[in-house]
Design a protein around this motif. Structure first.
Motif, PDB file in Angstrom:
ATOM      1  N   LEU A   8       0.827  -1.208   0.000  1.00 51.76           N
ATOM      2  CA  LEU A   8       0.000   0.000   0.000  1.00 51.76           C
ATOM      3  C   LEU A   8       0.860   1.257   0.000  1.00 51.76           C
ATOM      4  CD1 LEU A   8      -2.892  -0.972   2.444  1.00 51.76           C
ATOM      5  CD2 LEU A   8      -2.922  -0.901  -0.057  1.00 51.76           C
ATOM      6  N   TRP A   9       1.980   1.217   0.717  1.00 49.77           N
ATOM      7  CA  TRP A   9       2.872   2.375   0.756  1.00 49.77           C
ATOM      8  C   TRP A   9       3.461   2.630  -0.633  1.00 49.77           C
ATOM      9  CZ3 TRP A   9       3.553   6.666   2.948  1.00 49.77           C
ATOM     10  CH2 TRP A   9       4.755   7.372   2.873  1.00 49.77           C
ATOM     11  N   LYS A  10       3.817   1.561  -1.345  1.00 46.71           N
ATOM     12  CA  LYS A  10       4.340   1.703  -2.705  1.00 46.71           C
ATOM     13  C   LYS A  10       3.281   2.311  -3.627  1.00 46.71           C
ATOM     14  CE  LYS A  10       6.508  -0.968  -6.367  1.00 46.71           C
ATOM     15  NZ  LYS A  10       6.931  -2.288  -6.814  1.00 46.71           N
ATOM     16  N   GLN A  11       2.033   1.854  -3.472  1.00 44.03           N
ATOM     17  CA  GLN A  11       0.929   2.409  -4.264  1.00 44.03           C
ATOM     18  C   GLN A  11       0.706   3.877  -3.941  1.00 44.03           C
ATOM     19  OE1 GLN A  11      -2.508  -0.183  -3.573  1.00 44.03           O
ATOM     20  NE2 GLN A  11      -2.777  -0.225  -5.780  1.00 44.03           N
ATOM     21  N   ALA A  12       0.744   4.221  -2.658  1.00 44.33           N
ATOM     22  CA  ALA A  12       0.539   5.609  -2.241  1.00 44.33           C
ATOM     23  C   ALA A  12       1.621   6.511  -2.820  1.00 44.33           C
ATOM     24  CB  ALA A  12       0.523   5.705  -0.718  1.00 44.33           C
ATOM     25  N   LYS A  13       2.874   6.053  -2.809  1.00 45.34           N
ATOM     26  CA  LYS A  13       3.962   6.849  -3.374  1.00 45.34           C
ATOM     27  C   LYS A  13       3.799   7.005  -4.885  1.00 45.34           C
ATOM     28  CE  LYS A  13       7.854   5.129  -2.100  1.00 45.34           C
ATOM     29  NZ  LYS A  13       9.144   4.668  -1.585  1.00 45.34           N
ATOM     30  N   ALA A  14       3.351   5.952  -5.562  1.00 46.05           N
ATOM     31  CA  ALA A  14       3.136   6.023  -7.004  1.00 46.05           C
ATOM     32  C   ALA A  14       2.011   7.010  -7.337  1.00 46.05           C
ATOM     33  CB  ALA A  14       2.805   4.644  -7.564  1.00 46.05           C
ATOM     34  N   ARG A  15       0.946   6.983  -6.555  1.00 40.25           N
ATOM     35  CA  ARG A  15      -0.157   7.919  -6.799  1.00 40.25           C
ATOM     36  C   ARG A  15       0.243   9.358  -6.505  1.00 40.25           C
ATOM     37  NH1 ARG A  15      -5.810   4.861  -5.195  1.00 40.25           N
ATOM     38  NH2 ARG A  15      -5.484   3.131  -6.625  1.00 40.25           N
ATOM     39  N   ALA A  16       1.020   9.561  -5.450  1.00 40.26           N
ATOM     40  CA  ALA A  16       1.510  10.907  -5.144  1.00 40.26           C
ATOM     41  C   ALA A  16       2.418  11.397  -6.271  1.00 40.26           C
ATOM     42  CB  ALA A  16       2.248  10.904  -3.815  1.00 40.26           C
ATOM     43  N   PHE A  18       2.227  10.513  -9.421  1.00 41.48           N
ATOM     44  CA  PHE A  18       1.381  10.863 -10.563  1.00 41.48           C
ATOM     45  C   PHE A  18       0.743  12.236 -10.361  1.00 41.48           C
ATOM     46  CE2 PHE A  18      -2.862  11.261 -12.323  1.00 41.48           C
ATOM     47  CZ  PHE A  18      -2.546  11.260 -13.681  1.00 41.48           C
ATOM     48  N   LYS A  19       0.263  12.510  -9.152  1.00 38.13           N
ATOM     49  CA  LYS A  19      -0.375  13.802  -8.890  1.00 38.13           C
ATOM     50  C   LYS A  19       0.603  14.960  -9.063  1.00 38.13           C
ATOM     51  CE  LYS A  19      -3.986  11.841  -6.036  1.00 38.13           C
ATOM     52  NZ  LYS A  19      -4.543  11.654  -4.706  1.00 38.13           N
ATOM     53  N   MET A  20       1.854  14.761  -8.655  1.00 41.55           N
ATOM     54  CA  MET A  20       2.873  15.792  -8.878  1.00 41.55           C
ATOM     55  C   MET A  20       3.142  15.954 -10.377  1.00 41.55           C
ATOM     56  SD  MET A  20       3.591  17.251  -6.109  1.00 41.55           S
ATOM     57  CE  MET A  20       4.980  18.187  -6.685  1.00 41.55           C
ATOM     58  N   HIS A  21       3.179  14.865 -11.111  1.00 36.01           N
ATOM     59  CA  HIS A  21       3.369  14.896 -12.554  1.00 36.01           C
ATOM     60  C   HIS A  21       2.228  15.674 -13.215  1.00 36.01           C
ATOM     61  CE1 HIS A  21       4.119  12.295 -16.421  1.00 36.01           C
ATOM     62  NE2 HIS A  21       4.311  13.578 -16.638  1.00 36.01           N
ATOM     63  N   LEU A  22       0.998  15.414 -12.786  1.00 31.16           N
ATOM     64  CA  LEU A  22      -0.167  16.107 -13.325  1.00 31.16           C
ATOM     65  C   LEU A  22      -0.098  17.605 -13.038  1.00 31.16           C
ATOM     66  CD1 LEU A  22      -2.963  16.111 -14.666  1.00 31.16           C
ATOM     67  CD2 LEU A  22      -3.929  15.552 -12.422  1.00 31.16           C
ATOM     68  N   ARG A  23       0.242  17.976 -11.800  1.00 27.98           N
ATOM     69  CA  ARG A  23       0.349  19.402 -11.451  1.00 27.98           C
ATOM     70  C   ARG A  23       1.407  20.101 -12.289  1.00 27.98           C
ATOM     71  NH1 ARG A  23       0.449  17.927  -5.367  1.00 27.98           N
ATOM     72  NH2 ARG A  23      -1.760  17.576  -5.016  1.00 27.98           N
ATOM     73  N   THR A  24       2.544  19.447 -12.460  1.00 29.18           N
ATOM     74  CA  THR A  24       3.622  20.039 -13.265  1.00 29.18           C
ATOM     75  C   THR A  24       3.175  20.206 -14.709  1.00 29.18           C
ATOM     76  OG1 THR A  24       5.256  19.006 -11.819  1.00 29.18           O
ATOM     77  CG2 THR A  24       6.030  19.779 -13.950  1.00 29.18           C
ATOM     78  N   LEU A  64       1.663  11.390 -19.808  1.00 29.60           N
ATOM     79  CA  LEU A  64       0.851  11.524 -18.597  1.00 29.60           C
ATOM     80  C   LEU A  64      -0.251  10.463 -18.553  1.00 29.60           C
ATOM     81  CD1 LEU A  64       0.480  13.366 -16.086  1.00 29.60           C
ATOM     82  CD2 LEU A  64      -1.212  14.612 -17.423  1.00 29.60           C
ATOM     83  N   ILE A  65      -0.880  10.215 -19.672  1.00 31.68           N
ATOM     84  CA  ILE A  65      -1.918   9.180 -19.742  1.00 31.68           C
ATOM     85  C   ILE A  65      -1.316   7.807 -19.444  1.00 31.68           C
ATOM     86  CG2 ILE A  65      -3.467   7.949 -21.331  1.00 31.68           C
ATOM     87  CD1 ILE A  65      -3.985  10.733 -22.638  1.00 31.68           C
ATOM     88  N   SER A  66      -0.145   7.556 -20.001  1.00 34.03           N
ATOM     89  CA  SER A  66       0.547   6.294 -19.729  1.00 34.03           C
ATOM     90  C   SER A  66       0.866   6.162 -18.247  1.00 34.03           C
ATOM     91  CB  SER A  66       1.826   6.227 -20.560  1.00 34.03           C
ATOM     92  OG  SER A  66       2.583   5.117 -20.212  1.00 34.03           O
ATOM     93  N   HIS A  67       1.329   7.241 -17.635  1.00 33.89           N
ATOM     94  CA  HIS A  67       1.639   7.250 -16.202  1.00 33.89           C
ATOM     95  C   HIS A  67       0.372   6.965 -15.391  1.00 33.89           C
ATOM     96  CE1 HIS A  67       3.885   9.533 -12.742  1.00 33.89           C
ATOM     97  NE2 HIS A  67       3.574   8.307 -12.411  1.00 33.89           N
ATOM     98  N   TYR A  68      -0.745   7.595 -15.765  1.00 34.31           N
ATOM     99  CA  TYR A  68      -2.018   7.382 -15.078  1.00 34.31           C
ATOM    100  C   TYR A  68      -2.403   5.902 -15.084  1.00 34.31           C
ATOM    101  CZ  TYR A  68      -7.027   7.155 -14.274  1.00 34.31           C
ATOM    102  OH  TYR A  68      -8.259   6.806 -13.807  1.00 34.31           O
TER     103      TYR A  68
END
Length: 94
Positions: A8-16, A18-24, A64-68
């Motif tokens: 779950l921690w690995k998933q949480a870091k991956a989602r965080a 992605f969110k930073m990637h989206l903001r950038t 970005l879509i690929s990352h999502y």
């Protein structure tokens, strides 16, 4: 002592991530489109109307879509291999 579930921690870091990637992506593309708009409004006759930020928006958008999909739907090589392995185990009665 850390009681985090490693998966779950690995998933949480991956989602965080992605969110930073989206903001950038959003910030940089808004800035590029604003620059283009200013150039368009000020130098319309000299520079034309070609929307050059389109290439950045589209190219980076594909990444970005690929990352999502890799983060939220598990479309990466390791998870696909794990799913295929589980299917094979079920079909062979293991």
């Amino acid at each position: 002592m850390d009681t985090r579930d490693p998966h779950l921690w690995k998933q949480a870091k991956a989602r965080a991530g992605f969110k930073m990637h989206l903001r950038t992506y959003l910030f940089v593309n808004v800035v590029l489109w604003l620059i283009w708009l200013v150039i368009f409004l000020v130098f319309q006759e000299k520079w034309g109307t070609y929307p050059w930020p389109l290439w950045t928006t589209l190219g980076w958008g594909i990444g970005l879509i690929s990352h999502y999909f890799s983060v939220y739907h598990g479309f990466n090589e390791k998870s696909l291999a794990e799913r295929e392995y589980e299917k094979l185990k079920r079909t062979h009665g293991l």
